[in-house]
Structures are given as C-alpha cells and as structure tokens.
Design a protein around this motif. Sequence first.
Motif, PDB file in Angstrom:
ATOM      1  N   THR A   1      66.241  31.222  75.763  1.00 19.41           N
ATOM      2  CA  THR A   1      66.073  32.629  76.130  1.00 19.41           C
ATOM      3  C   THR A   1      65.343  32.753  77.461  1.00 19.41           C
ATOM      4  O   THR A   1      64.718  31.817  77.941  1.00 19.41           O
TER       5      THR A   1
ATOM      6  N   PRO B   1      75.102  40.205  76.580  1.00  9.65           N
ATOM      7  CA  PRO B   1      75.411  38.775  76.582  1.00  9.65           C
ATOM      8  C   PRO B   1      76.577  38.388  77.489  1.00  9.65           C
ATOM      9  O   PRO B   1      77.178  37.349  77.296  1.00  9.65           O
ATOM     10  N   GLY B   2      76.891  39.199  78.464  1.00  6.73           N
ATOM     11  CA  GLY B   2      77.972  38.894  79.397  1.00  6.73           C
ATOM     12  C   GLY B   2      78.268  40.095  80.259  1.00  6.73           C
ATOM     13  O   GLY B   2      77.932  41.228  79.906  1.00  6.73           O
ATOM     14  N   ARG B   3      78.927  39.852  81.371  1.00  9.11           N
ATOM     15  CA  ARG B   3      79.205  40.908  82.341  1.00  9.11           C
ATOM     16  C   ARG B   3      80.009  42.062  81.748  1.00  9.11           C
ATOM     17  O   ARG B   3      79.811  43.216  82.118  1.00  9.11           O
TER      18      ARG B   3
ATOM     19  N   GLY C   1      71.304  34.196  74.319  1.00  2.00           N
ATOM     20  CA  GLY C   1      72.608  34.518  74.893  1.00  2.00           C
ATOM     21  C   GLY C   1      72.587  35.644  75.913  1.00  2.00           C
ATOM     22  O   GLY C   1      73.630  36.008  76.462  1.00  2.00           O
ATOM     23  N   THR C   2      71.424  36.212  76.189  1.00  2.00           N
ATOM     24  CA  THR C   2      71.328  37.290  77.183  1.00  2.00           C
ATOM     25  C   THR C   2      71.657  36.752  78.567  1.00  2.00           C
ATOM     26  O   THR C   2      71.134  35.719  78.979  1.00  2.00           O
ATOM     27  N   THR C   3      72.528  37.466  79.272  1.00  2.00           N
ATOM     28  CA  THR C   3      72.872  37.084  80.645  1.00  2.00           C
ATOM     29  C   THR C   3      72.495  38.164  81.654  1.00  2.00           C
ATOM     30  O   THR C   3      72.350  37.878  82.835  1.00  2.00           O
ATOM     31  N   HIS C   4      72.363  39.410  81.185  1.00  2.00           N
ATOM     32  CA  HIS C   4      72.010  40.527  82.061  1.00  2.00           C
ATOM     33  C   HIS C   4      70.956  41.388  81.379  1.00  2.00           C
ATOM     34  O   HIS C   4      71.005  41.591  80.162  1.00  2.00           O
TER      35      HIS C   4
ATOM     36  N   ALA D   1      70.572  39.628  86.640  1.00  2.00           N
ATOM     37  CA  ALA D   1      71.087  38.510  85.849  1.00  2.00           C
ATOM     38  C   ALA D   1      69.947  37.561  85.508  1.00  2.00           C
ATOM     39  O   ALA D   1      69.018  37.383  86.293  1.00  2.00           O
TER      40      ALA D   1
ATOM     41  N   VAL E   1      68.911  33.662  83.356  1.00  2.00           N
ATOM     42  CA  VAL E   1      69.359  32.402  82.759  1.00  2.00           C
ATOM     43  C   VAL E   1      68.289  31.948  81.763  1.00  2.00           C
ATOM     44  O   VAL E   1      67.101  32.235  81.942  1.00  2.00           O
ATOM     45  N   PRO E   2      68.707  31.254  80.713  1.00  2.00           N
ATOM     46  CA  PRO E   2      67.749  30.793  79.701  1.00  2.00           C
ATOM     47  C   PRO E   2      66.644  29.934  80.308  1.00  2.00           C
ATOM     48  O   PRO E   2      66.859  29.189  81.263  1.00  2.00           O
TER      49      PRO E   2
END
Length: 135
Positions: free
Chosen positions: A6, A33-35, A62-65, A111, A113-114
Amino acid sequence: MSTDTTASVSTHILDTSVGRPAGGVAVHLSARPGREAGWRRLGGSATDADGRCGDLPALPEGTTHVRLDFAVEPYFDARDAEGRADARQDAPADRDGGTGAFFPEVVVTFAVVPGEHYHVPLLLSPFGYSVYRGS
C-alpha cells in the motif's frame, strides 16, 4: 503508514495570503485501483491548528490513484468573518457579490505506487493555489 502493498498519504495547508497554517479545512480522501475505475470515498478529516491532517484513512491495497478534496470556501468565509480587512480588500465578494473564495474547493488527483508515502502540501490564497509532492 505505507507497507510494501500500500501507499500512504498526508497533507497540510498553508494560507500564503496571511503566512499561517489553514486550520479547520475539511479534507476528503478517495482512491481508485486503476485509471478507468470509479472513485471510492475512504473518509476524511479536517486540518488542525498547524494546518495538518494527521488522521487520513489508510489506502486500500491495489490503489493506483488518490484524490484529495479540500473544502476551502468555509475556511475563507470564517477567516473573513473575523474582520481581517486585509483579507477582504480585493476578495471576489467585494468585487462581484459572490463568495469570498474564488476557488471554493480544491481537488488534487495523483498517482501512487505501493510502499511509498505521499505528502501533498497545499499552498492557498483567495485567488490561487499550488500543490506539490513534499517529503
């Protein structure tokens, strides 16, 4: 706190028009979790007397944004109600009958990243704002 799976987020607000932290500003945190995924509102907080949000919710795996929504209009309304003539001198309310905040809310999307921590300061004034990735 971020882990290997995370990311984590913190923020603070400085009112550059008066050179002080902006306390009492509501901040809401959302993630996706994605764009192409929809936003999920995780919760919120309010800035303390130092302008910091120390209790934003953790980001799901899983969060990307991430999106931070700052409700700045009530802050400026309260600040202006305190009678600071210098803050009201050229405020939009004095020019066109509107609210005292040109930007009633500030929405910042970024954005992630983990494993990384993201500190996103907001530099605020009645007529503009700036954000950056802090440390």
